[in-house]
Design an enzyme around this catalytic site. Structure first.
Site, PDB file in Angstrom:
ATOM      1  N   ARG A 184       0.848  -1.211   0.000  1.00  0.00           N
ATOM      2  CA  ARG A 184       0.000   0.000   0.000  1.00  0.00           C
ATOM      3  C   ARG A 184       0.870   1.242   0.000  1.00  0.00           C
ATOM      4  O   ARG A 184       1.618   1.471   0.957  1.00  0.00           O
ATOM      5  CB  ARG A 184      -0.889   0.013   1.249  1.00  0.00           C
ATOM      6  N   GLU A 189       0.544   4.131   0.869  1.00  0.00           N
ATOM      7  CA  GLU A 189      -0.078   5.179   1.677  1.00  0.00           C
ATOM      8  C   GLU A 189       1.015   6.028   2.304  1.00  0.00           C
ATOM      9  O   GLU A 189       2.019   5.488   2.743  1.00  0.00           O
ATOM     10  CB  GLU A 189      -0.939   4.546   2.780  1.00  0.00           C
ATOM     11  N   ARG A 224      -0.306   2.624  13.179  1.00  0.00           N
ATOM     12  CA  ARG A 224      -1.132   1.518  12.708  1.00  0.00           C
ATOM     13  C   ARG A 224      -1.042   1.245  11.202  1.00  0.00           C
ATOM     14  O   ARG A 224      -1.751   0.396  10.684  1.00  0.00           O
ATOM     15  CB  ARG A 224      -2.584   1.782  13.081  1.00  0.00           C
ATOM     16  N   HIS A 225      -0.220   2.023  10.490  1.00  0.00           N
ATOM     17  CA  HIS A 225      -0.099   1.827   9.047  1.00  0.00           C
ATOM     18  C   HIS A 225       1.305   1.402   8.657  1.00  0.00           C
ATOM     19  O   HIS A 225       2.278   1.959   9.141  1.00  0.00           O
ATOM     20  CB  HIS A 225      -0.412   3.116   8.286  1.00  0.00           C
ATOM     21  N   GLU A 243      -9.315  -0.826  13.103  1.00  0.00           N
ATOM     22  CA  GLU A 243      -9.912  -1.765  12.149  1.00  0.00           C
ATOM     23  C   GLU A 243      -8.908  -2.869  11.857  1.00  0.00           C
ATOM     24  O   GLU A 243      -7.794  -2.594  11.436  1.00  0.00           O
ATOM     25  CB  GLU A 243     -10.243  -1.003  10.852  1.00  0.00           C
ATOM     26  N   SER A 258     -11.769  -6.061   7.027  1.00  0.00           N
ATOM     27  CA  SER A 258     -12.968  -5.561   6.366  1.00  0.00           C
ATOM     28  C   SER A 258     -13.362  -6.538   5.281  1.00  0.00           C
ATOM     29  O   SER A 258     -12.535  -7.316   4.793  1.00  0.00           O
ATOM     30  CB  SER A 258     -12.761  -4.155   5.817  1.00  0.00           C
ATOM     31  N   ARG A 316      -2.116  -5.967  12.303  1.00  0.00           N
ATOM     32  CA  ARG A 316      -3.069  -5.243  13.157  1.00  0.00           C
ATOM     33  C   ARG A 316      -3.591  -6.138  14.281  1.00  0.00           C
ATOM     34  O   ARG A 316      -3.777  -5.681  15.409  1.00  0.00           O
ATOM     35  CB  ARG A 316      -4.254  -4.756  12.307  1.00  0.00           C
TER      36      ARG A 316
HETATM   37  P1  AMO Z   1      -8.731  -3.292   3.391  1.00  0.00           P
HETATM   38  O1  AMO Z   1      -8.123  -2.294   2.474  1.00  0.00           O
HETATM   39  O2  AMO Z   1      -9.618  -2.790   4.470  1.00  0.00           O
HETATM   40  O3  AMO Z   1      -9.632  -4.333   2.576  1.00  0.00           O
HETATM   41  O4  AMO Z   1      -7.579  -4.182   4.019  1.00  0.00           O
HETATM   42  C1  AMO Z   1      -7.876  -5.314   4.811  1.00  0.00           C
HETATM   43  C2  AMO Z   1      -7.128  -5.261   6.122  1.00  0.00           C
HETATM   44  O5  AMO Z   1      -5.717  -5.167   5.898  1.00  0.00           O
HETATM   45  C3  AMO Z   1      -5.115  -4.404   6.901  1.00  0.00           C
HETATM   46  N1  AMO Z   1      -4.466  -3.215   6.320  1.00  0.00           N
HETATM   47  C4  AMO Z   1      -3.397  -2.589   6.836  1.00  0.00           C
HETATM   48  N2  AMO Z   1      -2.672  -2.829   7.933  1.00  0.00           N
HETATM   49  C5  AMO Z   1      -1.621  -2.023   8.196  1.00  0.00           C
HETATM   50  N3  AMO Z   1      -1.251  -0.980   7.412  1.00  0.00           N
HETATM   51  C6  AMO Z   1      -1.960  -0.687   6.285  1.00  0.00           C
HETATM   52  N4  AMO Z   1      -1.559   0.324   5.506  1.00  0.00           N
HETATM   53  C7  AMO Z   1      -3.092  -1.508   5.954  1.00  0.00           C
HETATM   54  N5  AMO Z   1      -3.978  -1.545   4.933  1.00  0.00           N
HETATM   55  C8  AMO Z   1      -4.793  -2.576   5.176  1.00  0.00           C
HETATM   56  C9  AMO Z   1      -6.202  -3.970   7.853  1.00  0.00           C
HETATM   57  C10 AMO Z   1      -7.426  -4.044   6.981  1.00  0.00           C
HETATM   58  O6  AMO Z   1      -8.602  -4.239   7.728  1.00  0.00           O
HETATM   59  N6  AMO Z   1     -10.007  -6.312  -0.427  1.00  0.00           N
HETATM   60  C11 AMO Z   1     -10.393  -5.845   0.889  1.00  0.00           C
HETATM   61  C12 AMO Z   1     -10.711  -6.990   1.823  1.00  0.00           C
HETATM   62  C13 AMO Z   1     -11.930  -7.777   1.395  1.00  0.00           C
HETATM   63  O7  AMO Z   1     -12.988  -7.133   1.255  1.00  0.00           O
HETATM   64  O8  AMO Z   1     -11.835  -9.001   1.247  1.00  0.00           O
HETATM   65  C14 AMO Z   1      -9.264  -5.007   1.466  1.00  0.00           C
HETATM   66  O9  AMO Z   1      -8.124  -5.050   1.033  1.00  0.00           O
HETATM   67  O10 AMO Z   1      -6.265  -4.918   8.905  1.00  0.00           O
END
Ligand code: AMO
Length: 431
Positions: free
Chosen positions: A213, A215, A221-222, A355, A358, A406
């Site tokens: 990602r 981001e 948490r990221h 979170e 999801s 997480r």
């Molecule tokens: P989403 O983008 O919510 O959903 O990602 C799913 C889970 O991945 C973790 N996560 C992260 N943890 C740490 N740092 C980050 N930058 C980060 N991004 C995501 C979180 C998050 O809840 N395709 C959908 C899932 C689905 O619907 O099956 C998806 O990627 O715990």
């Protein structure tokens, strides 16, 4: 071959010859008496050398040792109530296998504490500390438990590509890479591929995988490289079937953690809830408002709202874990199944204000899917390989992504970088 781990050396072995190997944790030299504390995966064992009893050669070998060198020691087990675990080894031979340089980049005995950056820069050595290696032992155990649960429930492990041609979660978070003469991206999720699997007859799949990602966040948490358990299951009635699997999976993993002996070293106690609350998005807005946080309808929960919700759920409902269900359609990606005009068949799982997962039911009708792709101003041409899988028989399906990093951070109340071996963030690309 190593003959014994430190944890296997018990007073009952008194008099037996053993071989142990590991790192020189500490040397205490009291003149005629020398203690070498040897550390291995299981813990510590005391090696006691005494003038008059131990051969002088062995005594001088101990004098030559530097801290953190790797040694193999042959000796006899001796019961000794004063020694840690009531047992020690009287050495017959010390074989230096790999000499450690000094000074050390990090103090493994924790007498001098180091900041997280120094620790991460020297992660191989940081993980020599029992309370740090405990984190990763625990992580391995909850993943094993999760995998076992999924296997028992008919899920097949798959691996989807990590070099991809188009975005699945929205375009801005992609890392572009050069793929010969074309541009490609690192996968931000197995989303499109796990959904395509639902058209193959392998109607329950999972992947334990890495997401990338792009981001810009620099938070507790990221991370930019994430590990998650993704599942997808077909022939569901609605997203409730998916929620039920996620609930059981997470509770199985937390239960496993609650039994782990590593919790002693980590000085943690973990309570396992019986079930996980479900709360409507609209009710979350009301709860937040009662606590003076106004979030406009249609917006995703921001960090502040998530934290506040976590606090309210704990204080007023006694729940650390809770599903938020029925998010507005506008907050969720194009593949999410709508419910009526404005809502979606989606959910997030919160754990103490963060979170951790999801998911939801997906659109399985190709016409509606195409409409939603266009609605998000995405180019249908980029999704042709995906859309095709919906035109020749696609059952209703849904799934989720559960972030392992997480889960671990919330389970142990630690920042995310502490529970990832080699975290990748805005500033960190090595080690
Ligand atoms: P989403 O983008 O919510 O959903 O990602 C799913 C889970 O991945 C973790 N996560 C992260 N943890 C740490 N740092 C980050 N930058 C980060 N991004 C995501 C979180 C998050 O809840 N395709 C959908 C899932 C689905 O619907 O099956 C998806 O990627 O715990």
């Amino acid at each position: 071959m190593r003959s014994h781990y430190s944890g296997e050396i018990s007073p009952e072995l008194d008099g037996k010859s053993v071989t142990v190997s590991g790192w020189v944790h500490e040397i205490r030299d009291l003149g005629r008496l020398k203690f070498l504390i040897l550390r291995d995966r299981e813990g510590f064992i005391q090696i006691t050398a005494k003038e008059g009893i131990t051969r002088s050669e062995v005594l001088s070998d101990i004098d030559q040792l530097s801290k953190e060198s790797v040694v193999e020691i042959d000796g006899r087990v001796k019961k000794n109530e004063k020694a840690p675990n009531g047992v020690e080894i009287i050495p017959d031979r010390i074989n230096l296998i790999s000499r450690s340089e000094s000074p050390l980049p990090l103090d493994v005995t924790q007498k001098v504490s180091s900041d997280l950056d120094t620790r991460l820069n020297n992660r191989f050595m940081d993980i020599r500390k029992p309370e740090i290696s405990a984190i990763f032992k625990l992580r391995g155990k909850i993943l094993d438990a999760g995998r076992e649960f999924l296997k028992e429930n008919g899920f097949i492990e798959i691996h989807t590509p990590k070099i991809i041609a188009s975005a699945s979660e929205g375009g801005t978070e992609l890392f572009p890479i050069s793929y010969f003469d074309r541009e490609a991206f690192l996968a931000q999720s197995p989303q499109l591929y796990k959904q395509m699997m639902m058209a193959t007859g392998l109607d329950r799949v999972y992947e334990i995988t890495t997401y990338f990602r792009a981001e810009e966040h620099d938070t507790r948490r990221h991370l930019n490289e994430v590990t998650a358990i993704d599942i997808e299951m077909a022939f569901i009635k609605d997203e409730g079937d998916v929620i039920n699997i996620l609930e059981k999976l997470v509770l199985t993993m937390i239960k496993e953690a609650s039994h782990c002996k590593e919790l002693d070293i980590l000085k943690r106690e973990i309570k396992v809830p019986e079930k996980i609350e479900r709360i409507e998005y609209d009710d979350v807005l009301k709860l937040l408002e009662e606590h003076r946080k106004k979030l406009p309808w249609g917006e995703d929960l921001d960090t502040e709202s998530e934290k506040l919700l976590g606090r309210v759920m704990r204080e007023e409902f006694g729940s650390d874990l809770y599903f938020v269900i029925h998010f507005p359609l506008s907050t969720k990606p194009f593949y999410t199944m709508p419910e009526g005009e404005r809502y979606s068949r989606s959910f997030d799982l919160g754990y103490k204000g963060v979170e951790i997962a999801s998911g939801g039911q997906r659109i399985h009708d190709p016409k509606l899917l195409l409409e939603r792709i266009k609605h998000f101003n995405l180019d249908p041409k980029n999704f042709e390989f995906y859309l095709k899988a919906f035109r020749y028989g696609m059952p209703p399906h849904g799934g989720f992504g559960l972030g392992i990093d997480r889960v671990m951070m919330q389970l142990l109340d630690l920042p995310i970088r502490e529970v990832v071996l080699f975290p990748r963030d805005r500033h960190r690309l090595t080690p």
